[in-house]
Design an enzyme around this catalytic site. Structure first.
Site, PDB file in Angstrom:
ATOM      1  N   ASP A  61       0.859  -1.180   0.000  1.00  0.00           N
ATOM      2  CA  ASP A  61       0.000   0.000   0.000  1.00  0.00           C
ATOM      3  C   ASP A  61       0.901   1.237   0.000  1.00  0.00           C
ATOM      4  OD1 ASP A  61      -1.607   2.150   0.619  1.00  0.00           O
ATOM      5  OD2 ASP A  61      -2.529   1.224   2.384  1.00  0.00           O
ATOM      6  N   ASN A 104       4.840   9.931  -0.553  1.00  0.00           N
ATOM      7  CA  ASN A 104       5.855   8.873  -0.428  1.00  0.00           C
ATOM      8  C   ASN A 104       6.589   8.650  -1.744  1.00  0.00           C
ATOM      9  OD1 ASN A 104       5.314   8.344   2.257  1.00  0.00           O
ATOM     10  ND2 ASN A 104       3.755   6.808   1.792  1.00  0.00           N
ATOM     11  N   TYR A 150     -12.030  11.843  -4.087  1.00  0.00           N
ATOM     12  CA  TYR A 150     -11.162  11.573  -5.244  1.00  0.00           C
ATOM     13  C   TYR A 150     -10.657  12.889  -5.833  1.00  0.00           C
ATOM     14  CZ  TYR A 150      -9.855   9.522  -9.813  1.00  0.00           C
ATOM     15  OH  TYR A 150      -9.196   9.102 -10.953  1.00  0.00           O
ATOM     16  N   LYS A 154      -6.791  14.245  -5.792  1.00  0.00           N
ATOM     17  CA  LYS A 154      -6.052  14.424  -7.047  1.00  0.00           C
ATOM     18  C   LYS A 154      -5.590  15.873  -7.201  1.00  0.00           C
ATOM     19  CE  LYS A 154      -6.188  10.268  -8.939  1.00  0.00           C
ATOM     20  NZ  LYS A 154      -4.966   9.510  -9.238  1.00  0.00           N
TER      21      LYS A 154
END
Ligand code: UDP
Length: 332
Positions: A61, A104, A150, A154
């Protein structure tokens, strides 16, 4: 056995777009590291790659710290639920994968000295008041509606990607992807094309939401992958629309699917979901100019290939509820 090939990390590798990108980069001669946590991705999409020496898969993940040993030339961040019903089922993961996950991966790209391309979306334009949508339009998004998890993730993804570019000098690319279709879409992901084809194949009526006058513009997956590949290799850090400008109402689209499948079922109307955008069409002037790219596959052709794929599914897959298990897929 290390192969001296340039290495690419593709997140969301077991998903619809991610798996096609894995195929493309392997074809281009890269060593591909696919990563996916299999929440919405399926190993079946990449099982044909597991025997290859130039492909590795990490079940991980990306919203948790990402470690990949060895050099990385490119990172493509395509992990995210991408269907409105998925955002409703897993809203927090949807937010995390494009915010924490992007952070990340930007950190990883910086550590490796690599270039990163992130998958953004036409959803950054929300229910647009400018038509067709150009990259300089800022959008019309409801941050707290069902799609907000979402859309805002984004939008944050684009912001943090640009920040790494300007502050750290990282090589970044942002693709704004419009509705895309093709083989390996999940039949039950709720999106309009698999929904209609699945309904036709199961002998159910086709569910048009609202009165069917809302529009979308559908791009065949091979065209999209070509646009993404060219954008990655370009030197342009701003967002670029990649999609097919051929716009159609959802009502007309249902008629096309009825004709394609020869179903005798009819159209039934259901309520329009909250914040469902009324119109969507990419302005691809920038992609044409920068990348010398435009879609080549006509909808009739792309739909036929996609229908053939869905027809090849087993009855169990046609009614699939569960994802595939990881067991049995380990590299020999
Ligand atoms: N839609 C529909 N019937 C369905 C599924 C979707 O009429 O069974 C409509 C939906 O309301 C939207 C359009 O088709 O207007 C495209 O929906 P999709 O979920 O594929 O993606 P979106 O572009 O909305 O993110």
């Amino acid at each position: 056995m290390p192969d001296n090939k340039e290495r690419v990390l593709i997140t969301g590798a077991a998903g619809f777009l991610g798996s096609h990108l894995c195929d493309r980069f392997l074809k281009e001669g890269y060593h591909v590291i696919g990563m996916d946590n299999l929440i919405t991705g399926r190993l079946k999409n990449i099982e044909h790659l597991f025997k290859r020496e130039d492909f590795e898969f990490y079940n991980h993940d990306v919203s948790k710290f990402v470690h990949v040993p060895g050099p990385l030339k490119y990172i493509l961040h395509f992990a995210s639920p991408a269907s409105p019903i998925d955002y409703l089922k897993i809203p927090i993961q949807t937010l995390k994968v494009s915010s924490l996950g992007t952070h990340n991966l930007l950190g990883l790209a910086k550590a490796k000295g690599g270039r990163i391309l992130v998958a953004s979306t036409s959803e950054v334009y929300g229910d647009p008041q400018v038509h067709p949508q150009t990259e300089d339009y800022w959008g019309h998004v409801n941050p707290i509606g069902p799609r907000g998890v979402y859309d805002e993730a984004k939008r944050f993804q684009e912001a943090i990607t640009m920040a790494y570019h300007t502050y750290h000098g990282l090589e970044t690319r942002i693709v704004r992807i419009f509705n895309t279709y093709g083989p390996r879409m999940r039949l039950n992901d709720g999106r309009v094309l698999p929904a209609f084809i699945g309904q036709a194949l199961r002998g159910e009526d086709l569910t048009v939401f609202g009165n069917g006058s809302q529009t979308r513009s559908f791009c065949y997956v091979d065209d999209l992958v070509e646009g993404i590949y060219r954008l990655l290799l370009s030197d342009y850090a701003g967002p670029v629309n990649v999609g097919n400008p051929s716009e159609i109402t959802i009502g007309q689209f249902a008629e096309e699917i009825i004709k394609l499948t020869g179903t005798t079922q009819k159209v039934v109307y259901k309520p329009l979901p909250t914040d469902d955008p009324m119109q969507r069409q990419p302005d691809i002037t920038l992609a044409r100019k920068l990348l010398n790219w435009e879609p080549k596959v006509a909808r009739a052709e792309g739909l036929k290939i996609t229908y053939d794929y869905f027809k090849s599914l087993t009855p169990e897959e046609l009614n699939e509820k569960e994802h595939f298990s990881f067991e049995g897929y380990a590299r020999k």
